[in-house]
Scaffold this active site. Structure first.
Site, PDB file in Angstrom:
ATOM      1  CE  LYS A  83       2.559   0.414  -5.142  1.00 11.70           C
ATOM      2  NZ  LYS A  83       1.842   1.305  -5.559  1.00 11.70           N
ATOM      3  NE  ARG A  95      -4.324  -3.945  -5.451  1.00  9.27           N
ATOM      4  CZ  ARG A  95      -3.672  -4.852  -6.278  1.00  9.27           C
ATOM      5  NH1 ARG A  95      -4.194  -5.673  -6.984  1.00  9.27           N
ATOM      6  NH2 ARG A  95      -2.420  -4.580  -6.503  1.00  9.27           N
ATOM      7  CE  LYS A 120       3.038   0.010  -1.432  1.00  8.78           C
ATOM      8  NZ  LYS A 120       2.153   0.781  -1.849  1.00  8.78           N
ATOM      9  CB  SER A 130      -2.816  -3.996   3.408  1.00  7.35           C
ATOM     10  OG  SER A 130      -2.711  -4.635   2.061  1.00  7.35           O
TER      11      SER A 130
HETATM   12  C1  PBG Z   1      -1.283   2.278  -5.101  1.00  3.61           C
HETATM   13  C2  PBG Z   1      -1.012   1.789  -3.739  1.00  3.61           C
HETATM   14  C3  PBG Z   1      -1.058   0.384  -3.473  1.00  3.61           C
HETATM   15  C4  PBG Z   1      -0.902   0.472  -2.162  1.00  3.61           C
HETATM   16  C5  PBG Z   1      -0.212   1.599  -1.643  1.00  3.61           C
HETATM   17  N1  PBG Z   1      -0.456   2.625  -2.749  1.00  3.61           N
HETATM   18  C6  PBG Z   1      -1.746  -0.766  -4.215  1.00  3.61           C
HETATM   19  C7  PBG Z   1      -1.151  -1.180  -5.270  1.00  3.61           C
HETATM   20  O1  PBG Z   1       0.031  -0.679  -5.810  1.00  3.61           O
HETATM   21  O2  PBG Z   1      -1.736  -2.280  -5.914  1.00  3.61           O
HETATM   22  C8  PBG Z   1      -0.696  -0.784  -1.243  1.00  3.61           C
HETATM   23  C9  PBG Z   1      -0.458  -0.582   0.118  1.00  3.61           C
HETATM   24  C10 PBG Z   1      -0.947  -1.798   1.212  1.00  3.61           C
HETATM   25  O3  PBG Z   1      -0.988  -2.722   0.762  1.00  3.61           O
HETATM   26  O4  PBG Z   1      -1.022  -1.517   2.140  1.00  3.61           O
HETATM   27  N2  PBG Z   1      -1.894   3.780  -5.084  1.00  3.61           N
END
Ligand code: PBG
Length: 327
Positions: free
Chosen positions: A197, A207, A249, A275
């Site tokens: 990730k 967010r 991811k 997202s």
């Molecule tokens: C953390 C989490 C995030 C996303 C999924 N799980 C945000 C981050 O790591 O800042 C992002 C998913 C997306 O952008 O669609 N709980």
């Protein structure tokens, strides 16, 4: 002049020929729908940076989960947005917290008709917005966070979830979650590890979706976009610690990582079309600059082709419907 005897174009001549020789197919069963549920809502609330995606109320979440099952999607990934946050993210552990409540609601609604998954991370529940607990100096403290994840895993398993998705990128998180689940008798609950990730700007709209309180960034725990070998190391650790499935991811900007991870492990590999990837396509399509449905299917096909067996996508239900119609 000599003419080509071997002509690849012959196999592209008709839709039926192209369908016959297609190397990659999309199937609704491989799509996983991320869903947001917001404590205290009586009506779903739109998320402006994710057109078509909402923060659900408890009721609308149940209905949408049932619709996703009807569409044939392979799984649901639940995210909770609490009304109040604190320094330790206690709302994620509290059985009455919004995410644990939503798991019980969705499991009651859909049973085993699809796979119910939950995000296992503290960031939606902490007042500072980080994925873990902080030291007095403000650093994210790895091992104390693992203890919180272990408790959160138990709360989610008790609520009936099929798969937990540890996404905080703490060292040892898969081992900590596996051990906590096993000791408590939840040996059947699977782990989908957010193994690779990245600290990505593509999470921007998420967010807003979870009303993140984060001020700063996650670069001391999420990975540097410059690195690929580091992902293989993270994935190998997660598999050794007991991950049943691993995830890369974001997806589209990291197809090389996805292909390398696919080649390196035998467990199912998932990718999260995040997202920002979704929002870029929606924004361009809203301007009439691209063909929305074709781009949607092209991105999903590319992610499959690169090596993802499963894809988390905000288009899961729409893409599933489209695939069934166009077959
Ligand atoms: C953390 C989490 C995030 C996303 C999924 N799980 C945000 C981050 O790591 O800042 C992002 C998913 C997306 O952008 O669609 N709980």
């Amino acid at each position: 002049m000599s003419y080509p005897r071997i002509r690849p174009r012959r196999l592209r001549r008709t839709p039926a020929l192209r369908r016959l020789v297609a190397e990659t197919r999309l199937d609704p069963a491989e799509l996983i729908l991320p869903m947001f549920v917001r404590e205290g809502l009586t009506e779903p609330r739109p998320i402006s940076s994710l057109p078509g995606v909402v923060q659900h109320s408890r009721d609308s979440l149940r209905k949408a989960a049932a619709e996703a099952v009807q569409a044939g999607v392979g799984g649901l990934m639940l995210f909770g947005v609490p009304a109040e946050r604190d320094a330790t993210g206690s709302g994620g552990i509290d059985p009455a917290g919004i995410l644990n409540t939503a798991i019980r609601d969705v499991v009651a609604e859909v049973g085993d008709a699809t796979v119910v998954m939950s995000d296992l991370c503290l960031d939606e529940f902490t007042s500072h917005g980080h994925c873990g607990l902080l030291t007095p100096a403000g650093d994210v403290e790895n091992d104390a966070t693992l203890r919180a994840y272990a408790e959160m895993a138990l709360a989610q398993a008790t609520a009936g979830v099929h798969v937990v998705g540890p996404s905080g990128m703490m060292d040892g998180q898969v081992a900590a979650v596996r051990e906590a689940l096993d000791v408590a008798g939840f040996t059947d609950v699977s782990i989908l590890a957010y193994a690779a990730k990245y600290a990505s700007a593509f999470y921007g709209p998420f967010r807003e979706a979870v009303e993140s309180a984060l001020d700063g960034d996650r670069r001391t725990y999420q990975q540097d976009p410059a690195n690929l070998r580091e992902s293989l190391r993270e994935v190998a650790l997660d598999v050794a610690e007991g991950a049943d499935m691993v995830m890369v991811k974001p997806a589209l900007p990291y197809l090389d990582v996805l292909a390398a991870v696919r080649a390196a492990v035998d467990v199912p590999v998932a990718a999260y079309q995040v997202s920002g990837e979704y929002a870029m396509v929606e924004a361009a399509a809203a301007n009439g600059w691209i063909d929305r449905e074709r781009v949607m299917l092209e991105t999903l096909t590319s992610i499959r082709r690169a090596g993802a067996q499963m894809i988390l996508t905000y288009w899961a239900v729409e893409a599933a419907d489209l695939l069934r119609r166009t077959g």
